[in-house]
Design an enzyme around this catalytic site. Structure first.
Site, short mmCIF file in Angstrom:
data_model
loop_
_atom_site.label_atom_id
_atom_site.label_comp_id
_atom_site.label_asym_id
_atom_site.label_seq_id
_atom_site.Cartn_x
_atom_site.Cartn_y
_atom_site.Cartn_z
CG ASP A 1 -2.23 -0.73 0.99
OD1 ASP A 1 -2.71 -0.72 -0.24
OD2 ASP A 1 -3.04 -0.89 1.65
CG ASP B 1 -8.14 10.63 -0.19
OD1 ASP B 1 -8.26 9.86 0.78
OD2 ASP B 1 -6.51 11.03 0.11
NE ARG C 1 -8.54 2.70 7.62
CZ ARG C 1 -7.73 2.17 6.29
NH1 ARG C 1 -6.53 2.86 6.57
NH2 ARG C 1 -7.84 0.87 6.24
CG ASN D 1 -3.17 6.54 2.68
OD1 ASN D 1 -3.55 6.40 2.11
ND2 ASN D 1 -4.00 7.73 3.74
NE ARG E 1 -0.88 1.96 4.03
CZ ARG E 1 -1.59 2.69 2.65
NH1 ARG E 1 -2.69 3.21 3.81
NH2 ARG E 1 -0.59 3.84 2.55
CB CYS F 1 -5.29 7.25 -2.69
SG CYS F 1 -7.01 7.31 -1.81
CG HIS G 1 -8.72 7.03 4.36
ND1 HIS G 1 -7.74 5.91 3.14
CD2 HIS G 1 -7.71 7.24 5.69
CE1 HIS G 1 -6.43 5.96 4.19
NE2 HIS G 1 -6.54 6.44 5.88
#
Ligand code: ARG
Length: 263
Positions: free
Chosen positions: A63, A166, A135, A69, A88, A257, A164
């Site tokens: 990811d 966004d 998150r 992020n 992550r 993203c 998220h």
């Protein structure tokens, strides 16, 4: 001038499930993903005044392509994410290193306060909005607000497909484009008061990641917009540049993203 950070999809894939998109278990076409990423990269890099920087991808961190992020940038300040999911968390050291090497001042958040960077923090006009619940933690947004010396209006997300900020909100000139179903009642009221002339997208548009748009002045670089949305945006003087992000949507992310604004 706009600068973005991107990470090549060398090790990209859906290798675990931390959001409902990933849980659908759709296999990723690696070659197609590489092509789509390159198209996005080249599209952005070809826009006059746009510069794209790269960070080296890391094996075992599929990811990491979603550089939105990495953290959040304001001037020479970089605040790295504290990823909620262990899957992550390994990304942080590489992002931190990149930013230190590129002359940024790095301020680390207290451990245990989750925050996922520009995925959950974005600016419209003079105002910063912070998404929380899935998150990022509201307490983390408060610390980020202090470090950045900016007020951050918190918005509570309620639909796990839009985990998220966004994925459900972006800037549209001085107003906003958002999916109302992603926000709790209070947050939706805040958005509607603040942006009376916003464009609200339908659920069908939202699940095509209509709000996950790279905004460069009056240009929107986004995954295949619907005809209705393209027409609505055209009326607002926005030019849509469609890209195909199907392979990244399988992991729950689209064009926005895959980029982190550096300026
Ligand atoms: N698979 C990634 C995750 O679930 C996708 C991240 C999408 N990024 C974003 N800024 N919305 O964390």
């Amino acid at each position: 001038m706009a600068r973005f950070l991107m990470c090549p999809p060398t090790y990209y894939g859906v290798m675990y499930q931390i959001n409902p998109w990933m849980a659908q278990g759709q296999p990723v076409d690696k070659d197609l993903a590489s092509k789509q990423w390159q198209d996005l990269h080249d599209t952005l890099a070809s826009i006059p005044g746009v510069q794209v920087e790269l960070i080296e991808p890391q094996e075992g961190l599929p990811d990491m392509v979603f550089t939105a992020n990495a953290g959040v940038v304001k001037g020479d300040l970089f605040i790295p994410s504290n990823f909620r999911h262990p899957e992550r968390q390994g990304e942080s050291e590489f992002f931190e290193k990149w930013f230190r090497e590129h002359g940024y001042r790095v301020e680390v958040l207290p451990k245990g306060l989750f925050f996922e960077g520009a995925g959950d923090l974005l600016k419209i006009g003079d105002t910063w909005f912070g998404g929380y619940y899935f998150r990022s933690d509201p307490q983390a947004l408060a610390v980020v607000s202090q470090l950045m010396e900016e007020a951050v209006l918190p918005l509570r997300l309620k639909d796990e497909r839009f985990y998220h900020l966004d994925t459900c909100l972006c800037r549209l000139k001085d107003s906003a484009l958002y999916y109302p179903g992603a926000f709790d009642d209070y947050s939706l009221r805040l958005l509607r008061n603040r942006f009376p002339d916003a464009v609200e997208v339908t659920e069908e548009e939202a699940v095509r990641f209509a709000c996950n748009t790279v905004v460069i002045d009056d240009m929107f670089v986004l995954h295949r917009p619907s005809d209705r949305l393209s027409a609505t945006l055209a009326e607002r003087g926005i030019k849509c540049v469609p890209v195909d992000m199907s392979e990244f949507i399988k992991a729950g992310g689209s064009s926005k993203c895959l980029t982190l604004r550096l300026d």
